[in-house]
Write a protein that holds these residues in place. Structure first.
Motif, PDB file in Angstrom:
ATOM      1  N   PHE A 221      91.044 -20.399   8.709  1.00 49.72           N
ATOM      2  CA  PHE A 221      91.735 -21.534   8.097  1.00 49.72           C
ATOM      3  C   PHE A 221      91.787 -21.420   6.581  1.00 49.72           C
ATOM      4  O   PHE A 221      92.762 -21.842   5.961  1.00 49.72           O
ATOM      5  N   VAL A 222      90.737 -20.841   5.997  1.00 51.26           N
ATOM      6  CA  VAL A 222      90.776 -20.603   4.548  1.00 51.26           C
ATOM      7  C   VAL A 222      91.915 -19.636   4.231  1.00 51.26           C
ATOM      8  O   VAL A 222      92.717 -19.863   3.319  1.00 51.26           O
ATOM      9  N   LEU A 223      92.003 -18.593   5.049  1.00 50.83           N
ATOM     10  CA  LEU A 223      93.075 -17.617   4.876  1.00 50.83           C
ATOM     11  C   LEU A 223      94.445 -18.286   5.013  1.00 50.83           C
ATOM     12  O   LEU A 223      95.363 -18.040   4.221  1.00 50.83           O
ATOM     13  N   LEU A 224      94.546 -19.152   6.004  1.00 49.28           N
ATOM     14  CA  LEU A 224      95.805 -19.858   6.235  1.00 49.28           C
ATOM     15  C   LEU A 224      96.202 -20.674   5.001  1.00 49.28           C
ATOM     16  O   LEU A 224      97.340 -20.613   4.539  1.00 49.28           O
ATOM     17  N   LEU A 225      95.236 -21.423   4.451  1.00 49.19           N
ATOM     18  CA  LEU A 225      95.545 -22.247   3.277  1.00 49.19           C
ATOM     19  C   LEU A 225      95.951 -21.362   2.105  1.00 49.19           C
ATOM     20  O   LEU A 225      96.929 -21.661   1.416  1.00 49.19           O
ATOM     21  N   LEU A 226      95.209 -20.281   1.899  1.00 46.53           N
ATOM     22  CA  LEU A 226      95.534 -19.379   0.787  1.00 46.53           C
ATOM     23  C   LEU A 226      96.969 -18.872   0.911  1.00 46.53           C
ATOM     24  O   LEU A 226      97.741 -18.896  -0.041  1.00 46.53           O
ATOM     25  N   ILE A 227      97.307 -18.419   2.130  1.00 41.84           N
ATOM     26  CA  ILE A 227      98.652 -17.891   2.341  1.00 41.84           C
ATOM     27  C   ILE A 227      99.696 -18.966   2.086  1.00 41.84           C
ATOM     28  O   ILE A 227     100.707 -18.748   1.431  1.00 41.84           O
ATOM     29  N   LEU A 228      99.417 -20.173   2.581  1.00 44.09           N
ATOM     30  CA  LEU A 228     100.401 -21.252   2.419  1.00 44.09           C
ATOM     31  C   LEU A 228     100.610 -21.562   0.942  1.00 44.09           C
ATOM     32  O   LEU A 228     101.711 -21.906   0.521  1.00 44.09           O
ATOM     33  N   TYR A 229      99.532 -21.468   0.157  1.00 48.16           N
ATOM     34  CA  TYR A 229      99.680 -21.784  -1.264  1.00 48.16           C
ATOM     35  C   TYR A 229     100.397 -20.677  -2.008  1.00 48.16           C
ATOM     36  O   TYR A 229     101.235 -20.921  -2.861  1.00 48.16           O
ATOM     37  N   ILE A 230     100.014 -19.425  -1.676  1.00 51.60           N
ATOM     38  CA  ILE A 230     100.501 -18.310  -2.486  1.00 51.60           C
ATOM     39  C   ILE A 230     101.862 -17.831  -2.010  1.00 51.60           C
ATOM     40  O   ILE A 230     102.764 -17.573  -2.788  1.00 51.60           O
ATOM     41  N   ARG A 231     101.997 -17.722  -0.691  1.00 51.23           N
ATOM     42  CA  ARG A 231     103.198 -17.113  -0.151  1.00 51.23           C
ATOM     43  C   ARG A 231     103.531 -17.774   1.179  1.00 51.23           C
ATOM     44  O   ARG A 231     103.258 -17.236   2.243  1.00 51.23           O
ATOM     45  N   PRO A 232     104.117 -18.982   1.112  1.00 49.83           N
ATOM     46  CA  PRO A 232     104.286 -19.791   2.335  1.00 49.83           C
ATOM     47  C   PRO A 232     105.045 -19.079   3.437  1.00 49.83           C
ATOM     48  O   PRO A 232     104.865 -19.381   4.611  1.00 49.83           O
ATOM     49  N   GLY A 233     105.884 -18.120   3.104  1.00 47.33           N
ATOM     50  CA  GLY A 233     106.634 -17.422   4.148  1.00 47.33           C
ATOM     51  C   GLY A 233     105.790 -16.465   4.954  1.00 47.33           C
ATOM     52  O   GLY A 233     106.222 -15.955   5.973  1.00 47.33           O
ATOM     53  N   GLY A 234     104.566 -16.201   4.512  1.00 52.05           N
ATOM     54  CA  GLY A 234     103.724 -15.227   5.203  1.00 52.05           C
ATOM     55  C   GLY A 234     103.779 -13.886   4.494  1.00 52.05           C
ATOM     56  O   GLY A 234     104.675 -13.619   3.698  1.00 52.05           O
ATOM     57  N   LEU A 235     102.806 -13.056   4.812  1.00 50.17           N
ATOM     58  CA  LEU A 235     102.666 -11.788   4.090  1.00 50.17           C
ATOM     59  C   LEU A 235     103.848 -10.849   4.277  1.00 50.17           C
ATOM     60  O   LEU A 235     104.281 -10.183   3.359  1.00 50.17           O
ATOM     61  N   PHE A 236     104.356 -10.790   5.509  1.00 47.38           N
ATOM     62  CA  PHE A 236     105.306  -9.729   5.804  1.00 47.38           C
ATOM     63  C   PHE A 236     106.736 -10.225   5.959  1.00 47.38           C
ATOM     64  O   PHE A 236     107.587  -9.505   6.418  1.00 47.38           O
ATOM     65  N   ALA A 237     106.971 -11.489   5.637  1.00 46.30           N
ATOM     66  CA  ALA A 237     108.309 -12.005   5.858  1.00 46.30           C
ATOM     67  C   ALA A 237     109.146 -11.822   4.601  1.00 46.30           C
ATOM     68  O   ALA A 237     108.894 -12.439   3.580  1.00 46.30           O
TER      69      ALA A 237
END
Lengths: 318, 291
Positions: free
Chosen positions: B268-284
């Protein structure tokens, strides 16, 4: 006083009368206890409704604020012996602060992304509560929460706590209604109907969403405070993902964008497990079915759904 | 070194399971824009059906696997037909509650059918573990990773090479345009639902030998699957796959090196980080948001 305002006050008066009659007449502590829980859940529903029903932002982590409220007061008044009323102030402050920190980045998201962001936040808070066991008591729960007192009144017996909770519910309802009738309330509804249009007419939507998120967190913390000092024992399960879902369901089933909907939703979802108690094995199946059926056939919630049914019935008669 | 390799092995194993769950979710999202909160329950159904078919009834392994997948697909289709399609107001919030309700319903039904006790299951082949850099690699891990790769590869080929698959991608990109060019977009949605539920069941089948299976195992697995799909990029097949692997590895390393109690928080921490930094996801990538 305009006509509309007059009606509002009559509504509140009827509501207050109904609540106090129930409180004075009922002597069965079990009923009073259930009603107290309904009141606490109504506060949660009211808070989330402001965010979800009026602004259209979904939060799947609202139980976190409930937990923050409950644990802050439990730790401060239980472990450190702080006056519970001061602990209430701290609990609300903590929830508002955390809502600010979390909301600042999260509320830029929308739709499913916001839902997932708040879900993740709720899970993290729950895990922190469970794992920080030398402070929160961990999975086995927190014991030793003091009883609320005010002067010579001890909020212990069913009736006194019942009146405390419902007094706060009434106050919260009035505050929510006043807020919604104000300029802020109109701006909130504008966000719901079209965020871009709201930006275009000069509403700072991000700030406003953040403010309402903090407001709903504060109501959640008050509910948590009331819960902790009522049951006097709290454990992480009461504030988990399933409870977040339950709060969302209260708002949706009762009917979004309606203060009375929050009350109805809280009542239905608090009573349901009690009623289903006899069918212990089938409780989950029935609960799941009810959720699905209401959402499939009455997506506007029970308040609107029942009103629609009455209207159709009337038309059929005429 | 030895420890790190060991963590990597177990991370890749659970990561492959997350990847399969995430692929199912991602596939459904891209063709119907629906997030299925009951997805974890299909994983649970797959695992428990496997317990019944393989351990209790003693059916041969391939038959049992086919049976469990079929059970998952069937349930998915029934759910689509009776709950999703009859919904009068298909708004996200309504659909979220419907799928949550379905999840609770399935959990309750499984509790009645299989009881509250968890089941264990033997691994698919009983060979000794293989030693690499002093770390033990269980044969079941190889099974899981192979199955995940075959499944994702199969779906990839299906979407890229077959006409039905191409039609599904078309629906995912633009439903109306696909419908105008004669693609039955509703049928494609049903198909996506079936495949997605099947993916869930597959994940359950392969996870059963490495953990205990019980009626309430689905929720947390489903949520981890979302995290994986979101980290990789919702709607991207290989993104979801990579997100699952990444999540599994980080979880295993975090549990081993930091604290096992906080293992579940990592996702969930990873999820929040991704949502803040790159909401589209790493590979999108922006254009290639879907498949």
């Amino acid at each position: 006083m305009t006509d509309k305002n007059k009606y509002l006050w009559i509504e509140y008066l009827i509501f207050a009368c109904a609540v106090s009659t129930f409180g004075l007449v009922t002597e069965n502590t079990y009923y009073l206890q259930i009603m107290t829980f309904i009141g606490i859940n109504t506060l949660l529903g009211l808070g989330l409704n402001m965010l979800m029903g009026y602004t259209g932002q979904v939060s799947l982590g609202h139980a976190a604020f409930y937990g923050i409220g409950a644990y802050t007061t439990a730790i401060l008044s239980g472990t450190y012996g702080l006056n519970p009323w001061l602990a209430l102030v701290c609990a609300v402050a903590a929830a508002v602060l955390i809502a600010f920190v979390v909301g600042l980045p999260t509320l830029r998201l929308s739709g499913y992304y916001l839902a997932m962001g708040t879900l993740g936040f709720g899970m993290i808070i729950n895990i922190v509560i469970r794992e920080w066991d030398n402070v929160t008591g961990g999975a086995s729960g927190f014991v030793g929460i003091p009883v609320l007192e005010a002067g010579s009144i001890v909020f212990m017996s069913g009736a006194s706590y019942y009146f405390l909770v419902w007094g706060i519910v009434l106050a919260a309802m009035i505050i929510c209604r006043r807020l919604l009738a104000s300029r802020t309330g109109r701006a909130l509804r504008a966000i719901h109907d079209g965020e871009n249009a709201a930006v275009a007419i000069g509403i700072n939507t991000h700030l406003l969403k953040l403010e309402i998120f903090m407001f709903s967190a504060a109501l959640g913390a008050v509910a948590g405070f009331l819960y902790a000092h009522f049951v006097l024992f709290i454990s992480p399960e009461s504030f988990g993902f399933m409870f977040s879902i339950k709060i969302v369901t209260m708002v949706v089933i009762g009917g979004m964008a309606s203060v009375w909907g929050a009350l109805l939703g809280a009542a239905v979802l608090t009573l349901l497990p009690e009623v289903l108690h006899g069918f212990a094995e089938y409780e989950m199946i029935i609960f799941g079915l009810i959720l699905m059926l209401v959402m499939i056939f009455m997506p506007q919630g029970l308040t609107q759904g029942i009103m629609d049914m009455i209207r159709t019935a009337r038309r059929a008669k005429a | 070194m030895q420890e790190i390799v060991q963590y990597l092995f177990s991370g890749i194993t659970t990561g492959a399971v997350y990847a399969v769950i995430a692929v199912g979710l991602s596939m459904l999202y891209s063709s119907t824009e629906l997030i299925n909160f009951a997805h974890g329950e299909f994983v649970m159904i797959g695992a428990l059906a496997m317990v019944t078919l393989w351990v209790r009834l003693g059916l041969p392994l391939p038959v049992a696997v086919a049976g469990a997948v079929a059970a998952g697909c069937m349930l998915g289709l029934v759910f689509e037909r009776f709950a999703i399609r009859t919904a009068r107001n298909p708004e996200p919030i309504t659909l979220i509650i419907i799928t949550v309700g379905a999840g609770i319903f399935l959990k309750g039904a499984a509790m009645i059918v299989w009881g509250k006790d968890p089941f264990s299951m033997p691994s698919f082949s009983s060979h000794e573990s293989i030693e690499i850099f002093g770390a033990a690699l269980l044969p079941q891990s190889i099974w899981i990773v192979t199955a995940a790769l075959v499944l994702a590869g199969g779906i990839h080929l299906f979407l890229k090479k077959t006409i039905t698959g191409k039609a599904m991608v078309a629906c995912a990109v633009n439903k109306k345009a696909a419908w105008l060019s004669g693609i039955p977009s509703e049928k494609m949605g049903v198909l996506a639902f079936g495949i997605s539920a099947g993916c869930g069941a597959v994940a359950g089948i392969f996870i059963a030998p490495i953990t205990m299976s019980s009626y309430d195992m689905g929720t947390i697995l489903g949520l981890k699957g979302f995290c994986a799909a979101m980290i990789g990029g919702l709607g991207s097949l290989w993104g979801a796959f990579a997100g699952g692997l990444l999540l599994g590895i980080l979880e295993s390393l975090g549990a081993g090196l930091i604290s096992s109690g906080l293992k579940d928080a990592i996702a969930f921490v990873l999820l929040l980080l991704i949502l803040y930094i790159r909401p589209g996801g790493l590979f999108a990538a922006k254009e290639a948001k879907r498949f």
